[in-house]
Design an enzyme around this catalytic site. Structure first.
Site, PDB file in Angstrom:
ATOM      1  N   GLY A  12      -4.274 -25.772  -9.476  1.00 53.62           N
ATOM      2  CA  GLY A  12      -3.170 -25.784 -10.423  1.00 53.62           C
ATOM      3  C   GLY A  12      -3.491 -24.986 -11.678  1.00 53.62           C
ATOM      4  O   GLY A  12      -4.609 -24.481 -11.857  1.00 53.62           O
ATOM      5  N   ASP A  13      -2.488 -24.831 -12.548  1.00 53.71           N
ATOM      6  CA  ASP A  13      -2.643 -24.138 -13.837  1.00 53.71           C
ATOM      7  C   ASP A  13      -2.973 -22.650 -13.668  1.00 53.71           C
ATOM      8  O   ASP A  13      -3.587 -22.045 -14.539  1.00 53.71           O
ATOM      9  CB  ASP A  13      -3.734 -24.798 -14.704  1.00 53.71           C
ATOM     10  CG  ASP A  13      -3.552 -26.291 -14.826  1.00 53.71           C
ATOM     11  OD1 ASP A  13      -2.458 -26.718 -15.217  1.00 53.71           O
ATOM     12  OD2 ASP A  13      -4.502 -27.043 -14.502  1.00 53.71           O
ATOM     13  N   GLY A  15      -0.869 -20.098 -13.526  1.00 55.63           N
ATOM     14  CA  GLY A  15       0.078 -19.177 -14.142  1.00 55.63           C
ATOM     15  C   GLY A  15       1.297 -18.931 -13.290  1.00 55.63           C
ATOM     16  O   GLY A  15       1.896 -17.849 -13.326  1.00 55.63           O
ATOM     17  N   LYS A  16       1.694 -19.950 -12.525  1.00 53.29           N
ATOM     18  CA  LYS A  16       2.861 -19.800 -11.629  1.00 53.29           C
ATOM     19  C   LYS A  16       4.133 -19.544 -12.410  1.00 53.29           C
ATOM     20  O   LYS A  16       4.980 -18.758 -11.984  1.00 53.29           O
ATOM     21  CB  LYS A  16       3.001 -21.068 -10.768  1.00 53.29           C
ATOM     22  CG  LYS A  16       1.837 -21.277  -9.809  1.00 53.29           C
ATOM     23  CD  LYS A  16       1.994 -22.563  -9.022  1.00 53.29           C
ATOM     24  CE  LYS A  16       1.852 -23.803  -9.873  1.00 53.29           C
ATOM     25  NZ  LYS A  16       0.498 -23.946 -10.480  1.00 53.29           N
ATOM     26  N   LYS A  18       4.633 -17.954 -15.184  1.00 52.70           N
ATOM     27  CA  LYS A  18       4.736 -16.561 -15.621  1.00 52.70           C
ATOM     28  C   LYS A  18       5.136 -15.655 -14.459  1.00 52.70           C
ATOM     29  O   LYS A  18       5.960 -14.752 -14.608  1.00 52.70           O
ATOM     30  CB  LYS A  18       3.405 -16.105 -16.213  1.00 52.70           C
ATOM     31  CG  LYS A  18       3.437 -14.667 -16.709  1.00 52.70           C
ATOM     32  CD  LYS A  18       2.083 -14.224 -17.238  1.00 52.70           C
ATOM     33  CE  LYS A  18       2.160 -12.787 -17.743  1.00 52.70           C
ATOM     34  NZ  LYS A  18       0.859 -12.282 -18.208  1.00 52.70           N
ATOM     35  N   GLY A  40       3.374 -28.296 -15.586  1.00 51.58           N
ATOM     36  CA  GLY A  40       3.701 -27.621 -16.827  1.00 51.58           C
ATOM     37  C   GLY A  40       3.626 -26.122 -16.629  1.00 51.58           C
ATOM     38  O   GLY A  40       2.539 -25.560 -16.563  1.00 51.58           O
ATOM     39  N   HIS A  41       4.789 -25.473 -16.472  1.00 45.37           N
ATOM     40  CA  HIS A  41       4.821 -24.026 -16.240  1.00 45.37           C
ATOM     41  C   HIS A  41       5.172 -23.323 -17.551  1.00 45.37           C
ATOM     42  O   HIS A  41       6.290 -23.428 -18.046  1.00 45.37           O
ATOM     43  CB  HIS A  41       5.834 -23.695 -15.147  1.00 45.37           C
ATOM     44  CG  HIS A  41       5.407 -24.196 -13.800  1.00 45.37           C
ATOM     45  ND1 HIS A  41       6.164 -24.027 -12.663  1.00 45.37           N
ATOM     46  CD2 HIS A  41       4.288 -24.838 -13.407  1.00 45.37           C
ATOM     47  CE1 HIS A  41       5.513 -24.563 -11.633  1.00 45.37           C
ATOM     48  NE2 HIS A  41       4.389 -25.055 -12.065  1.00 45.37           N
ATOM     49  N   GLN A 224       1.561 -27.618  -9.258  1.00 43.03           N
ATOM     50  CA  GLN A 224       0.146 -27.888  -8.977  1.00 43.03           C
ATOM     51  C   GLN A 224      -0.488 -26.751  -8.148  1.00 43.03           C
ATOM     52  O   GLN A 224      -0.085 -25.616  -8.307  1.00 43.03           O
ATOM     53  CB  GLN A 224      -0.025 -29.242  -8.282  1.00 43.03           C
ATOM     54  CG  GLN A 224       0.229 -30.449  -9.178  1.00 43.03           C
ATOM     55  CD  GLN A 224       1.685 -30.849  -9.227  1.00 43.03           C
ATOM     56  OE1 GLN A 224       2.379 -30.834  -8.225  1.00 43.03           O
ATOM     57  NE2 GLN A 224       2.165 -31.213 -10.391  1.00 43.03           N
TER      58      GLN A 224
END
Length: 425
Positions: A12-13, A15-16, A18, A40-41, A224
């Protein structure tokens, strides 16, 4: 191009948000297929920064329809707050957002159970966000959950909620010593939520399949990362859903034959939030540097992320699992200034070298990374407007990753902003 799927290839985290924001202008529909407000995107453009938790990242592009699929668990308060915040920025949501009538709702008792169970686990805590995601999925598969469609029947809703809250209250008070929840207050809150959500609710599976029949393009957005998949991740330190390519089909109600593009989002290094194995974790100055330069703090919880070198053993596993057709490498700029770059290409477990990723926790805990070292690079990458503008060592690093994974890299993140992105021609 029927359906493209964007998947986090690590923990996860990656940068999906963006990448979805980058692709959304060429898509008719962006659809979120699993998870909840634990995601949190983050999207940055100009001086604006926004973190999306439930609504798909295409909402900031006029003309793009957005879908919250049946595989998502919805926190009513988080959803309505997010809608209001987006509209306050001048982006209309009404008429563009469609919510599945089969999506399950997160109830106050799910959050209470989530927090109570984590306290009870103490040192063995999973490291959840406390948003009630896991308990909501437990009720879904126990066939005792509350779905959006249940809001339409007020009397039936009151009956189901009353029974559910009384049961959860017994668990909260007797097992965890927590306060009991107010049944009437919760019922009234969700009846009011029905009036707010009603304009958005539809049969999203039918909507998406009709769109496919009309030749429209769909971007399926996962939350995720693949290594947190409840079946294929580092269990039990996983999420409660399927952030893999198969989850896109079940979470949206579309056929697998409609998918022709699967984009794996990969950080130029590795990070993980919460507990669980992390073979390439760096608990030294380099790890601290990656955290500081990459602003590695959870967009939802604010928790500091654990940082480490890129792990190609894990990435080969998620590539095989998902069938990546291409990669987007984010945060390449964070690596700038390091004298050398290490990449994990194998594990040593009990004296034996392997390139296979073990999902058994005890085995993975014993894994020691085998590294190959590449030259570092320096300079401000945010000014690059073409891949040819990158330092030679940066291009070599990307080529090494692409060659080892046998997947082309088509998108490169050179900074946090929307415009700080390179796309292969």
């Amino acid at each position: 191009m029927p359906v493209s799927v964007v998947i986090g290839a690590q923990w996860g985290d990656e940068g999906k948000g963006k990448v979805v924001d980058l692709l959304a202008p060429s898509m008719d529909i962006v659809a979120r297929y699993q998870g909840g407000a634990n995601a949190g995107h983050t999207i940055k453009w100009g001086d604006e920064t926004f973190v999306l938790h439930l609504i798909p990242s295409g909402i900031f592009h006029e003309g793009t329809a957005c879908v919250i699929g049946n595989g998502v668990v919805i926190d009513p308060k988080a959803l309505m707050d997010e809608i209001r915040q987006i509209e306050a920025l001048g982006y209309p949501v009404a008429g563009r957002l469609k919510i599945s009538h089969n999506a399950h709702l997160i109830m106050p008792y799910h959050k209470a159970l989530d927090e109570a169970k984590e306290r009870w686990r103490d040192a063995e805590a999973i490291g959840t966000t406390g948003r009630g995601i896991g308990p909501a999925y437990v009720d879904k598969f126990a066939r005792s959950g509350i779905r959006v469609v249940d809001l339409l029947d007020r009397d039936g809703l009151r009956k189901k909620l009353t029974a559910a809250i009384e049961e959860k209250n017994d668990i909260l008070s007797a097992i965890y010593g927590s306060e009991r929840l107010d049944v009437d207050a919760i019922v009234d809150e969700y009846v009011e939520f029905d009036q707010q959500i009603d304009p958005y609710v539809t049969d999203t599976s039918a909507f998406l399949n009709d769109a496919l029949a009309e030749g429209k393009s769909i971007l399926a957005e996962g939350a995720q990362g693949a290594l947190l998949d409840v079946d294929h991740g580092t269990y039990p330190y996983v999420t409660s859903s399927h952030p893999t390519s198969g989850g896109a089909c079940t979470g949206l109600g579309i056929p697998p034959t409609a998918i022709d593009r699967i984009i794996g989002i990969v950080k130029a290094y590795s990070t993980r939030v919460g507990n669980g194995p992390f073979p390439t974790e760096l608990e030294d100055e380099t790890g601290e540097r990656l955290r500081a330069e990459g602003h590695e703090f959870g967009a939802t919880t604010g928790r500091p992320r654990r940082c480490g070198w890129l792990d190609l053993v894990a990435l080969n596993y998620t590539s095989r699992l998902n069938g990546f057709t291409e990669l987007a490498v984010t945060k390449l700029d964070v690596m700038s200034g390091l004298p050398e770059l290490k990449v994990c290409t194998a594990y040593e477990i009990d004296g034996k070298t392997t390139e296979r990723f073990p999902t058994d926790l005890r085995t993975l805990d014993r894994a020691r990374p085998v590294y190959e070292t590449l030259p570092g690079f320096s300079g401000d990458l945010s000014e690059a407007r073409d891949i040819a503008d990158l330092p030679d060592a940066a291009r070599d690093y990307l080529q090494f990753v692409s060659d080892r994974l046998k997947v082309p890299i088509t998108v490169i993140g050179t900074g946090p902003k929307r415009e700080e992105t390179l796309v292969a021609s």
